[in-house]
Design a protein around this motif. Structure first.
Motif, PDB file in Angstrom:
ATOM      1  N   SER A 184       4.225   5.508  -5.448  1.00 43.30           N
ATOM      2  CA  SER A 184       3.376   4.589  -5.537  1.00 43.30           C
ATOM      3  C   SER A 184       2.432   4.894  -4.497  1.00 43.30           C
ATOM      4  CB  SER A 184       3.917   3.100  -5.044  1.00 43.30           C
ATOM      5  OG  SER A 184       4.936   2.405  -5.982  1.00 43.30           O
ATOM      6  N   PRO A 185       0.919   4.433  -4.827  1.00 47.24           N
ATOM      7  CA  PRO A 185      -0.233   4.999  -3.827  1.00 47.24           C
ATOM      8  C   PRO A 185      -0.229   4.109  -2.420  1.00 47.24           C
ATOM      9  CG  PRO A 185      -1.114   3.967  -5.760  1.00 47.24           C
ATOM     10  CD  PRO A 185       0.451   4.164  -5.949  1.00 47.24           C
ATOM     11  N   VAL A 186       0.455   2.817  -2.456  1.00 49.18           N
ATOM     12  CA  VAL A 186       0.542   1.818  -1.803  1.00 49.18           C
ATOM     13  C   VAL A 186       1.957   1.173  -1.399  1.00 49.18           C
ATOM     14  CG1 VAL A 186      -0.482  -0.429  -0.752  1.00 49.18           C
ATOM     15  CG2 VAL A 186      -1.976   1.223  -1.787  1.00 49.18           C
ATOM     16  N   TRP A 187       2.284   1.618  -0.187  1.00 44.68           N
ATOM     17  CA  TRP A 187       3.761   0.872  -0.053  1.00 44.68           C
ATOM     18  C   TRP A 187       3.825  -0.257   0.791  1.00 44.68           C
ATOM     19  CZ3 TRP A 187       7.039   5.481   2.323  1.00 44.68           C
ATOM     20  CH2 TRP A 187       7.393   6.310   1.238  1.00 44.68           C
ATOM     21  N   TYR A 188       2.643  -0.867   1.263  1.00 40.39           N
ATOM     22  CA  TYR A 188       2.668  -1.970   2.166  1.00 40.39           C
ATOM     23  C   TYR A 188       1.678  -2.998   1.600  1.00 40.39           C
ATOM     24  CZ  TYR A 188       5.287   1.058   4.835  1.00 40.39           C
ATOM     25  OH  TYR A 188       6.334   2.041   5.294  1.00 40.39           O
ATOM     26  N   SER A 189       1.949  -4.294   1.783  1.00 38.99           N
ATOM     27  CA  SER A 189       1.180  -5.516   1.768  1.00 38.99           C
ATOM     28  C   SER A 189       0.117  -5.501   2.857  1.00 38.99           C
ATOM     29  CB  SER A 189       1.714  -6.628   1.577  1.00 38.99           C
ATOM     30  OG  SER A 189       2.483  -7.062   2.753  1.00 38.99           O
ATOM     31  N   VAL A 233       4.428  -5.494   6.069  1.00 42.15           N
ATOM     32  CA  VAL A 233       5.344  -5.869   5.134  1.00 42.15           C
ATOM     33  C   VAL A 233       5.618  -4.807   3.869  1.00 42.15           C
ATOM     34  CG1 VAL A 233       6.633  -7.569   3.557  1.00 42.15           C
ATOM     35  CG2 VAL A 233       5.532  -8.351   5.729  1.00 42.15           C
ATOM     36  N   PRO A 234       6.581  -4.257   3.666  1.00 46.13           N
ATOM     37  CA  PRO A 234       6.596  -3.379   2.378  1.00 46.13           C
ATOM     38  C   PRO A 234       6.531  -4.108   1.024  1.00 46.13           C
ATOM     39  CG  PRO A 234       8.547  -2.805   3.851  1.00 46.13           C
ATOM     40  CD  PRO A 234       8.017  -4.289   4.281  1.00 46.13           C
ATOM     41  N   GLU A 235       5.848  -3.331  -0.056  1.00 45.50           N
ATOM     42  CA  GLU A 235       5.848  -3.974  -1.134  1.00 45.50           C
ATOM     43  C   GLU A 235       7.200  -4.227  -1.887  1.00 45.50           C
ATOM     44  OE1 GLU A 235       3.376  -5.824  -2.869  1.00 45.50           O
ATOM     45  OE2 GLU A 235       1.404  -4.974  -1.731  1.00 45.50           O
ATOM     46  N   ARG A 236       7.478  -5.173  -2.577  1.00 44.70           N
ATOM     47  CA  ARG A 236       8.914  -5.137  -3.024  1.00 44.70           C
ATOM     48  C   ARG A 236       8.932  -4.368  -4.501  1.00 44.70           C
ATOM     49  NH1 ARG A 236      11.287 -10.912  -2.624  1.00 44.70           N
ATOM     50  NH2 ARG A 236      10.409 -11.689  -0.701  1.00 44.70           N
ATOM     51  N   SER A 237       7.957  -4.003  -5.110  1.00 49.39           N
ATOM     52  CA  SER A 237       8.078  -3.169  -6.227  1.00 49.39           C
ATOM     53  C   SER A 237       7.639  -1.705  -6.336  1.00 49.39           C
ATOM     54  CB  SER A 237       7.186  -4.082  -7.415  1.00 49.39           C
ATOM     55  OG  SER A 237       5.727  -4.001  -6.954  1.00 49.39           O
ATOM     56  N   CYS A 238       7.543  -1.301  -5.001  1.00 48.27           N
ATOM     57  CA  CYS A 238       6.799   0.038  -4.835  1.00 48.27           C
ATOM     58  C   CYS A 238       8.013   1.099  -5.343  1.00 48.27           C
ATOM     59  CB  CYS A 238       6.072   0.378  -3.538  1.00 48.27           C
ATOM     60  SG  CYS A 238       7.121   0.576  -2.164  1.00 48.27           S
ATOM     61  N   VAL A 239       7.795   2.237  -5.634  1.00 47.16           N
ATOM     62  CA  VAL A 239       8.340   3.315  -5.568  1.00 47.16           C
ATOM     63  C   VAL A 239       7.959   4.435  -4.996  1.00 47.16           C
ATOM     64  CG1 VAL A 239       9.531   2.742  -8.120  1.00 47.16           C
ATOM     65  CG2 VAL A 239       7.214   4.024  -7.962  1.00 47.16           C
ATOM     66  N   PRO A 240       8.722   5.415  -4.503  1.00 45.31           N
ATOM     67  CA  PRO A 240       8.180   6.682  -3.707  1.00 45.31           C
ATOM     68  C   PRO A 240       6.744   7.212  -4.154  1.00 45.31           C
ATOM     69  CG  PRO A 240      10.474   6.864  -3.870  1.00 45.31           C
ATOM     70  CD  PRO A 240       9.917   5.837  -4.627  1.00 45.31           C
ATOM     71  N   TYR A 299       2.024   7.029   6.954  1.00 51.33           N
ATOM     72  CA  TYR A 299       1.934   5.520   6.812  1.00 51.33           C
ATOM     73  C   TYR A 299       0.671   5.184   6.582  1.00 51.33           C
ATOM     74  CZ  TYR A 299       2.358   0.632   8.650  1.00 51.33           C
ATOM     75  OH  TYR A 299       2.230  -0.780   8.891  1.00 51.33           O
ATOM     76  N   LEU A 300      -0.432   5.434   7.182  1.00 55.33           N
ATOM     77  CA  LEU A 300      -1.908   5.156   7.067  1.00 55.33           C
ATOM     78  C   LEU A 300      -2.241   5.494   5.516  1.00 55.33           C
ATOM     79  CD1 LEU A 300      -3.941   6.525   9.985  1.00 55.33           C
ATOM     80  CD2 LEU A 300      -3.434   4.187   9.409  1.00 55.33           C
ATOM     81  N   SER A 301      -1.441   6.509   5.160  1.00 59.03           N
ATOM     82  CA  SER A 301      -2.032   6.693   3.498  1.00 59.03           C
ATOM     83  C   SER A 301      -1.389   5.801   2.815  1.00 59.03           C
ATOM     84  CB  SER A 301      -1.558   8.214   3.216  1.00 59.03           C
ATOM     85  OG  SER A 301      -0.374   8.377   2.914  1.00 59.03           O
ATOM     86  N   LYS A 302      -0.241   4.964   2.858  1.00 61.80           N
ATOM     87  CA  LYS A 302       0.526   4.289   2.340  1.00 61.80           C
ATOM     88  C   LYS A 302       0.306   2.751   2.608  1.00 61.80           C
ATOM     89  CE  LYS A 302       2.817   7.257   0.024  1.00 61.80           C
ATOM     90  NZ  LYS A 302       2.826   7.213  -1.608  1.00 61.80           N
ATOM     91  N   CYS A 303      -1.069   2.442   3.353  1.00 59.74           N
ATOM     92  CA  CYS A 303      -1.319   1.203   3.679  1.00 59.74           C
ATOM     93  C   CYS A 303      -2.536   0.876   2.840  1.00 59.74           C
ATOM     94  CB  CYS A 303      -1.810   1.079   5.276  1.00 59.74           C
ATOM     95  SG  CYS A 303      -0.311   0.961   6.061  1.00 59.74           S
ATOM     96  N   PRO A 304      -2.830  -0.232   2.354  1.00 61.59           N
ATOM     97  CA  PRO A 304      -4.147  -0.553   1.917  1.00 61.59           C
ATOM     98  C   PRO A 304      -5.222  -0.251   2.655  1.00 61.59           C
ATOM     99  CG  PRO A 304      -2.598  -2.746   2.000  1.00 61.59           C
ATOM    100  CD  PRO A 304      -1.996  -1.533   2.637  1.00 61.59           C
ATOM    101  N   GLU A 305      -6.409  -0.029   1.967  1.00 63.59           N
ATOM    102  CA  GLU A 305      -7.743   0.545   2.839  1.00 63.59           C
ATOM    103  C   GLU A 305      -7.996  -0.744   3.615  1.00 63.59           C
ATOM    104  OE1 GLU A 305      -9.470   3.325   3.514  1.00 63.59           O
ATOM    105  OE2 GLU A 305      -7.787   4.313   2.500  1.00 63.59           O
ATOM    106  N   SER A 306      -8.014  -1.921   2.992  1.00 65.44           N
ATOM    107  CA  SER A 306      -8.584  -3.060   3.723  1.00 65.44           C
ATOM    108  C   SER A 306      -8.043  -3.433   4.950  1.00 65.44           C
ATOM    109  CB  SER A 306      -8.533  -4.392   2.726  1.00 65.44           C
ATOM    110  OG  SER A 306      -7.219  -4.535   2.534  1.00 65.44           O
ATOM    111  N   ILE A 307      -6.975  -2.954   5.448  1.00 64.23           N
ATOM    112  CA  ILE A 307      -6.137  -3.291   6.610  1.00 64.23           C
ATOM    113  C   ILE A 307      -6.322  -2.294   7.752  1.00 64.23           C
ATOM    114  CG2 ILE A 307      -3.943  -2.145   6.071  1.00 64.23           C
ATOM    115  CD1 ILE A 307      -4.075  -6.030   6.945  1.00 64.23           C
TER     116      ILE A 307
END
Length: 177
Positions: free
Chosen positions: A136-141, A127-134, A109-117
């Motif tokens: 994708s480096p970032v899954w969450y906004s 909140v999950p990003e709408r346009s991500c695919v498996p 989960y941490l690896s899929k979250c934006p660094e800034s958060i």
């Protein structure tokens, strides 16, 4: 797990899994409890394991949740002083099944979250990003999950027998402030 409602198959499933583990092991039962959780309240810890237990290095890995709200307890009955104690809850790694391991799934989960958060004290469930695919480096906004979305997730999770049983059997460790 078998119906793919838990795991790391998608951003929504991974969020559901974190809510499941945090309800079961961190004793977070309401949306309000869950939404108070932040990246700064959870830390990874290692403990020396008995032979045959833990990982190959002879250590067990835990996620530790430091509850931010102190509990008032009587610490000295003679003086009747109040002492603040912080409950600490733990989730142990699952070395037998890494795909169901709370530590590994938290790290994913941490690896899929934006660094800034990741160092914020006011966010955890994003909140999950709408346009991500498996892949994708970032899954969450960077936006926190809403109370309404959390309530929907919790409604389903509370129906799981393991959650009902854990509610009555999980005891915290305490750290004195």
């Amino acid at each position: 797990w078998e119906s793919k409602q838990l795991g790391a198959h998608s951003p929504h499933v991974l969020l559901n899994t974190l809510v499941y583990f945090n309800t079961k092991y961190f004793m977070l039962h309401s949306a309000e409890d869950h939404l108070k959780l932040s990246f700064t309240h959870i830390m990874k810890h290692w403990k020396k394991s008995p032979p045959g237990k833990g990982n190959s290095a002879g250590r067990s890995v835990f996620l530790r949740y430091y509850c931010p709200t102190p509990l008032k307890t009587s610490s000295d009955s003679q003086k009747n002083k109040k002492k603040e104690e912080l409950p600490i809850y733990e989730q142990a790694e699952n070395v037998d099944n890494p795909l169901r391991c709370p530590v590994k799934l938290y790290e994913f989960y941490l690896s899929k979250c934006p660094e800034s958060i990741k160092n914020r004290s006011d966010a955890f469930y994003l909140v999950p990003e709408r346009s991500c695919v498996p892949d994708s480096p970032v899954w969450y906004s960077t936006q926190n999950l809403s109370t309404e979305a959390m309530n929907k997730m919790l409604h389903r999770i509370r129906l799981v027998r393991e959650i009902q049983e854990a509610k009555y059997h999980t005891q915290p460790v305490y750290a004195t402030m």
